[in-house]
Each structure stands twice: as C-alpha cells, then as structure tokens.
Design a protein around this motif. Sequence first.
Motif, PDB file in Angstrom:
ATOM      1  N   GLY A   1       0.915  -1.214  -0.206  1.00 51.53           N
ATOM      2  CA  GLY A   1       0.174  -0.012   0.163  1.00 51.53           C
ATOM      3  C   GLY A   1       0.897   1.070   0.061  1.00 51.53           C
ATOM      4  O   GLY A   1       1.704   1.259   0.940  1.00 51.53           O
ATOM      5  N   LEU A   2       0.697   2.135  -1.025  1.00 51.91           N
ATOM      6  CA  LEU A   2       1.571   3.376  -1.269  1.00 51.91           C
ATOM      7  C   LEU A   2       0.835   4.490  -0.850  1.00 51.91           C
ATOM      8  O   LEU A   2      -0.194   4.730  -1.685  1.00 51.91           O
ATOM      9  CB  LEU A   2       2.166   3.258  -2.477  1.00 51.91           C
ATOM     10  CG  LEU A   2       2.949   2.094  -2.962  1.00 51.91           C
ATOM     11  CD1 LEU A   2       3.535   2.148  -4.375  1.00 51.91           C
ATOM     12  CD2 LEU A   2       4.060   1.702  -1.915  1.00 51.91           C
ATOM     13  N   PHE A   3       1.094   5.227   0.043  1.00 52.21           N
ATOM     14  CA  PHE A   3       0.503   6.794   0.470  1.00 52.21           C
ATOM     15  C   PHE A   3       1.254   7.713   0.436  1.00 52.21           C
ATOM     16  O   PHE A   3       2.267   7.561   1.281  1.00 52.21           O
ATOM     17  CB  PHE A   3      -0.512   6.264   1.644  1.00 52.21           C
ATOM     18  CG  PHE A   3      -1.338   5.074   1.603  1.00 52.21           C
ATOM     19  CD1 PHE A   3      -2.494   4.783   0.972  1.00 52.21           C
ATOM     20  CD2 PHE A   3      -0.722   4.065   2.240  1.00 52.21           C
ATOM     21  CE1 PHE A   3      -3.490   3.736   0.784  1.00 52.21           C
ATOM     22  CE2 PHE A   3      -1.534   2.825   2.057  1.00 52.21           C
ATOM     23  CZ  PHE A   3      -2.879   2.648   1.593  1.00 52.21           C
ATOM     24  N   ALA A   4       0.770   9.009   0.136  1.00 51.98           N
ATOM     25  CA  ALA A   4       1.805  10.034   0.204  1.00 51.98           C
ATOM     26  C   ALA A   4       0.695  11.383   0.143  1.00 51.98           C
ATOM     27  O   ALA A   4      -0.220  11.418  -0.545  1.00 51.98           O
ATOM     28  CB  ALA A   4       2.892  10.179  -0.956  1.00 51.98           C
ATOM     29  N   ILE A   5       1.136  12.278   0.834  1.00 52.04           N
ATOM     30  CA  ILE A   5       0.823  13.836   0.541  1.00 52.04           C
ATOM     31  C   ILE A   5       2.050  14.606   0.288  1.00 52.04           C
ATOM     32  O   ILE A   5       2.948  14.639   1.038  1.00 52.04           O
ATOM     33  CB  ILE A   5       0.079  14.322   1.722  1.00 52.04           C
ATOM     34  CG1 ILE A   5      -1.207  13.552   1.780  1.00 52.04           C
ATOM     35  CG2 ILE A   5      -0.146  15.707   1.603  1.00 52.04           C
ATOM     36  CD1 ILE A   5      -2.173  13.733   2.934  1.00 52.04           C
ATOM     37  N   PHE A   6       2.083  15.347  -0.822  1.00 50.03           N
ATOM     38  CA  PHE A   6       3.110  16.284  -1.273  1.00 50.03           C
ATOM     39  C   PHE A   6       2.313  17.690  -1.179  1.00 50.03           C
ATOM     40  O   PHE A   6       1.469  18.063  -1.912  1.00 50.03           O
ATOM     41  CB  PHE A   6       3.526  15.892  -2.397  1.00 50.03           C
ATOM     42  CG  PHE A   6       4.254  14.792  -2.714  1.00 50.03           C
ATOM     43  CD1 PHE A   6       5.171  14.290  -1.878  1.00 50.03           C
ATOM     44  CD2 PHE A   6       3.495  13.677  -3.580  1.00 50.03           C
ATOM     45  CE1 PHE A   6       5.770  12.900  -2.127  1.00 50.03           C
ATOM     46  CE2 PHE A   6       4.076  12.342  -3.837  1.00 50.03           C
ATOM     47  CZ  PHE A   6       5.258  12.004  -2.926  1.00 50.03           C
ATOM     48  N   ASP A   7       3.155  18.568  -0.289  1.00 46.89           N
ATOM     49  CA  ASP A   7       2.632  20.215  -0.175  1.00 46.89           C
ATOM     50  C   ASP A   7       3.429  20.947  -0.949  1.00 46.89           C
ATOM     51  O   ASP A   7       4.624  21.128  -0.146  1.00 46.89           O
ATOM     52  CB  ASP A   7       2.481  20.049   1.319  1.00 46.89           C
ATOM     53  CG  ASP A   7       1.844  21.650   1.678  1.00 46.89           C
ATOM     54  OD1 ASP A   7       1.701  22.458   0.596  1.00 46.89           O
ATOM     55  OD2 ASP A   7       1.695  21.905   2.691  1.00 46.89           O
ATOM     56  N   GLY A   8       3.082  21.480  -2.068  1.00 45.76           N
ATOM     57  CA  GLY A   8       4.199  22.061  -2.802  1.00 45.76           C
ATOM     58  C   GLY A   8       4.113  23.701  -2.291  1.00 45.76           C
ATOM     59  O   GLY A   8       3.074  24.265  -1.554  1.00 45.76           O
ATOM     60  N   HIS A   9       5.280  24.615  -2.849  1.00 47.20           N
ATOM     61  CA  HIS A   9       5.399  25.858  -2.462  1.00 47.20           C
ATOM     62  C   HIS A   9       6.141  26.433  -3.874  1.00 47.20           C
ATOM     63  O   HIS A   9       7.017  25.821  -4.256  1.00 47.20           O
ATOM     64  CB  HIS A   9       5.806  26.233  -1.271  1.00 47.20           C
ATOM     65  CG  HIS A   9       6.835  25.383  -0.928  1.00 47.20           C
ATOM     66  ND1 HIS A   9       7.000  24.355  -0.271  1.00 47.20           N
ATOM     67  CD2 HIS A   9       8.510  25.629  -1.448  1.00 47.20           C
ATOM     68  CE1 HIS A   9       8.048  23.702  -0.153  1.00 47.20           C
ATOM     69  NE2 HIS A   9       9.097  24.523  -0.719  1.00 47.20           N
ATOM     70  N   LEU A  10       5.582  27.532  -4.237  1.00 43.47           N
ATOM     71  CA  LEU A  10       6.032  28.247  -5.250  1.00 43.47           C
ATOM     72  C   LEU A  10       5.667  27.316  -6.732  1.00 43.47           C
ATOM     73  O   LEU A  10       6.484  27.214  -7.615  1.00 43.47           O
ATOM     74  CB  LEU A  10       7.408  28.781  -5.294  1.00 43.47           C
ATOM     75  CG  LEU A  10       7.903  29.641  -4.359  1.00 43.47           C
ATOM     76  CD1 LEU A  10       9.273  30.235  -4.725  1.00 43.47           C
ATOM     77  CD2 LEU A  10       7.053  31.155  -4.979  1.00 43.47           C
ATOM     78  N   GLY A  11       4.561  26.862  -6.716  1.00 42.63           N
ATOM     79  CA  GLY A  11       4.123  26.191  -7.810  1.00 42.63           C
ATOM     80  C   GLY A  11       3.758  24.669  -7.418  1.00 42.63           C
ATOM     81  O   GLY A  11       4.370  24.085  -6.601  1.00 42.63           O
ATOM     82  N   ASP A  12       3.364  23.821  -8.544  1.00 43.44           N
ATOM     83  CA  ASP A  12       2.940  22.474  -8.328  1.00 43.44           C
ATOM     84  C   ASP A  12       3.806  21.568  -8.890  1.00 43.44           C
ATOM     85  O   ASP A  12       3.467  20.426  -9.102  1.00 43.44           O
ATOM     86  CB  ASP A  12       1.527  22.373  -8.862  1.00 43.44           C
ATOM     87  CG  ASP A  12       1.193  22.416 -10.262  1.00 43.44           C
ATOM     88  OD1 ASP A  12       2.209  22.941 -11.052  1.00 43.44           O
ATOM     89  OD2 ASP A  12       0.036  22.273 -10.769  1.00 43.44           O
ATOM     90  N   ARG A  13       5.015  22.014  -9.819  1.00 48.91           N
ATOM     91  CA  ARG A  13       5.601  21.033 -10.741  1.00 48.91           C
ATOM     92  C   ARG A  13       6.333  19.932  -9.794  1.00 48.91           C
ATOM     93  O   ARG A  13       6.589  18.791 -10.231  1.00 48.91           O
ATOM     94  CB  ARG A  13       6.670  21.898 -11.664  1.00 48.91           C
ATOM     95  CG  ARG A  13       5.918  22.780 -12.640  1.00 48.91           C
ATOM     96  CD  ARG A  13       6.972  23.320 -13.485  1.00 48.91           C
ATOM     97  NE  ARG A  13       6.319  24.308 -14.371  1.00 48.91           N
ATOM     98  CZ  ARG A  13       7.073  25.078 -15.538  1.00 48.91           C
ATOM     99  NH1 ARG A  13       8.251  24.804 -15.510  1.00 48.91           N
ATOM    100  NH2 ARG A  13       6.205  25.771 -16.261  1.00 48.91           N
ATOM    101  N   VAL A  14       7.015  20.494  -8.706  1.00 47.20           N
ATOM    102  CA  VAL A  14       7.725  19.663  -7.729  1.00 47.20           C
ATOM    103  C   VAL A  14       6.752  18.625  -7.177  1.00 47.20           C
ATOM    104  O   VAL A  14       7.138  17.268  -7.320  1.00 47.20           O
ATOM    105  CB  VAL A  14       8.556  20.427  -6.789  1.00 47.20           C
ATOM    106  CG1 VAL A  14       9.239  19.323  -5.690  1.00 47.20           C
ATOM    107  CG2 VAL A  14       9.645  20.923  -7.637  1.00 47.20           C
ATOM    108  N   PRO A  15       5.755  18.942  -6.417  1.00 47.24           N
ATOM    109  CA  PRO A  15       4.967  17.911  -5.886  1.00 47.24           C
ATOM    110  C   PRO A  15       4.397  16.955  -6.991  1.00 47.24           C
ATOM    111  O   PRO A  15       4.115  16.038  -6.653  1.00 47.24           O
ATOM    112  CB  PRO A  15       3.833  18.647  -5.260  1.00 47.24           C
ATOM    113  CG  PRO A  15       3.771  20.115  -5.816  1.00 47.24           C
ATOM    114  CD  PRO A  15       5.110  20.245  -6.298  1.00 47.24           C
TER     115      PRO A  15
END
Length: 290
Positions: free
Chosen positions: A73-87
């Motif tokens: 089971g793979l779960f994650a939350i990515f919270d970006g800043h200065l745009g959404d390209r990195v997350p």
Amino acid sequence: MDKKRSGASGGLLYKIKRAACLDSSSSDTGKGQSKSSSNKVAHGFHLVEGQSGHDMEDYHVAEYRNQKGHVLGLFAIFDGHLGDRVPSYLKDNLFNNILEESNFWKEPEAAIKSAYRSTDKFILENAMQLGPGGSTAVTAIVIDGKDLWVANVGDSRAVVCERGSANQLTVDHEPHSERRRIEKQGGFVTSLPGDVPRVNGQLAVARAFGDQSLKAHLSSEPDVRHVPIDSNIEFVILASDGLWKVMKNEEAVDMVKSIKDPQAAAKRLTTEALARKSKDDISCIVIRFG
C-alpha cells in the motif's frame, strides 16, 4: 501568514479563476482497499483547495501494488510551494524511485533515505523544467498489511491511532528546531513578529524537496519510522499542515476513531479544518487496518 513560502505569486489569477468558476478541481475525494492481502487495509482521502491566493499545490498518492509476492500500500501527501511542478513530479516518481532501490526489501529505511536524496538531486538538476519551487512530503508504505514504513520532510504529518490514543510518527522540520545546522551551513532563521520562523526569511520548513535557491541551507534528509502493524494499531492519518495548523493530534484521532469508513473520516477532518478557518490547502488520507 499561511503560505509556506513567502512571496508566493498568482493571487490575482487565482481570484479571477474563482470568480469565473474555472477551478472545478477545488476538491478531490476517493477510497479503496487491498483485496489480496491477508491483513485488510482500507483507505480514504479528501483534498480541498485552500484560500491562500494560489492554485492547488497539494498532490496525493493512494494505491496498491503487487511486487515480488508482496502487497504494497503506497500513500503520500506532497505539499508544494512556489508552484505545483515539484509535488507533481514527486507524485509520479518518488515511490518508483524507492522501490527501485536494490536494498529495499532487506533495508527499507536505507532505501527510503537513498531514494529521497537521489530524487531531490534530480529535482535540483532539472530546475529549469521543474521550476524554482519545492515540496514537503509524508510517505507511508504498508507491506502485506503487517509493516508500516513512514517517512517525511517538512511539516506534513503522520499520526497513528494506537490503543485509542494519538501517536505522532513524523517529525515537524521547523526552522527554529534546526537553527544550529542552518547557521553552521551559512544560512539564518528569521523570527519576525506576526510571522512564523523562516529559513533565510523565506521558507517555513527546514527540510524539503527542491528549493534550489535555498538548498545550501535546506535538508532533504527524511526522518523514517517503522511500525509493526498489530491489533493495537487502528488507523493512520496523513495530512498536510493545512490540517495540523488548526488541529491537535489527539483531536484529529478522537474526531474520527468511531468513523469506520476511511473516506468519510478524511472528509470529516478536512471539513473541520475548514470550519476552523484554515486557509491553506488541506489534504488528508486515512488508512485503516484490520
């Protein structure tokens, strides 16, 4: 100030889109469960776009994979800043990078740390395409419903309900707690009235992916935690700081411990965060065991 990165742009465009009702993806929700694991794992997620004056910068992963005779089971939350390209890049690639580490099955902790570092290196080397921004991350890998591996950089958080009580599994990487390291590397931490501590007056976390301009003073080393899943482990909450800014760990656990549907639980938490006037993007995944 709610923005993780000071000076974030796009406020006017965001307001125009809101007024024109063009931001139809203001929320995202869903659920699923592992069908082939002997130990049942079920999850639900709910994400809500915030009102900080920028487009949605949170991304999530919630999926199951069969690999080498195991159910993951793979779960994650990515919270970006200065745009959404990195997350967005992390959503598509971080777990692949972790599972491609040759030592993952023998040394999961070492593999996770190595993949975090190599992923960050790739993001920095491709800043022209991925932009100058960055992202926090909290990731959880459930192996056969028996083992939980949690890692994080930044202030997105994982909290487990164990024997009915809340136990924080991750470390909030706040600038003031890593001031000595940051200053040793030539950076500084500001603590201005009415604002949160920031690395070089800009970033409100001491660890993150990306952020090329701050990387000399910013770490991408994750904290990693292993939790054997037994009958005492009821569920895990993964959430961005849009939730944790307005809610304590024990409050979150108590609020949803009686809600058996993990999607309904995730939605209950995000709804409460909105009611408490959280302005940031709010992302939540609830993973139930047994």
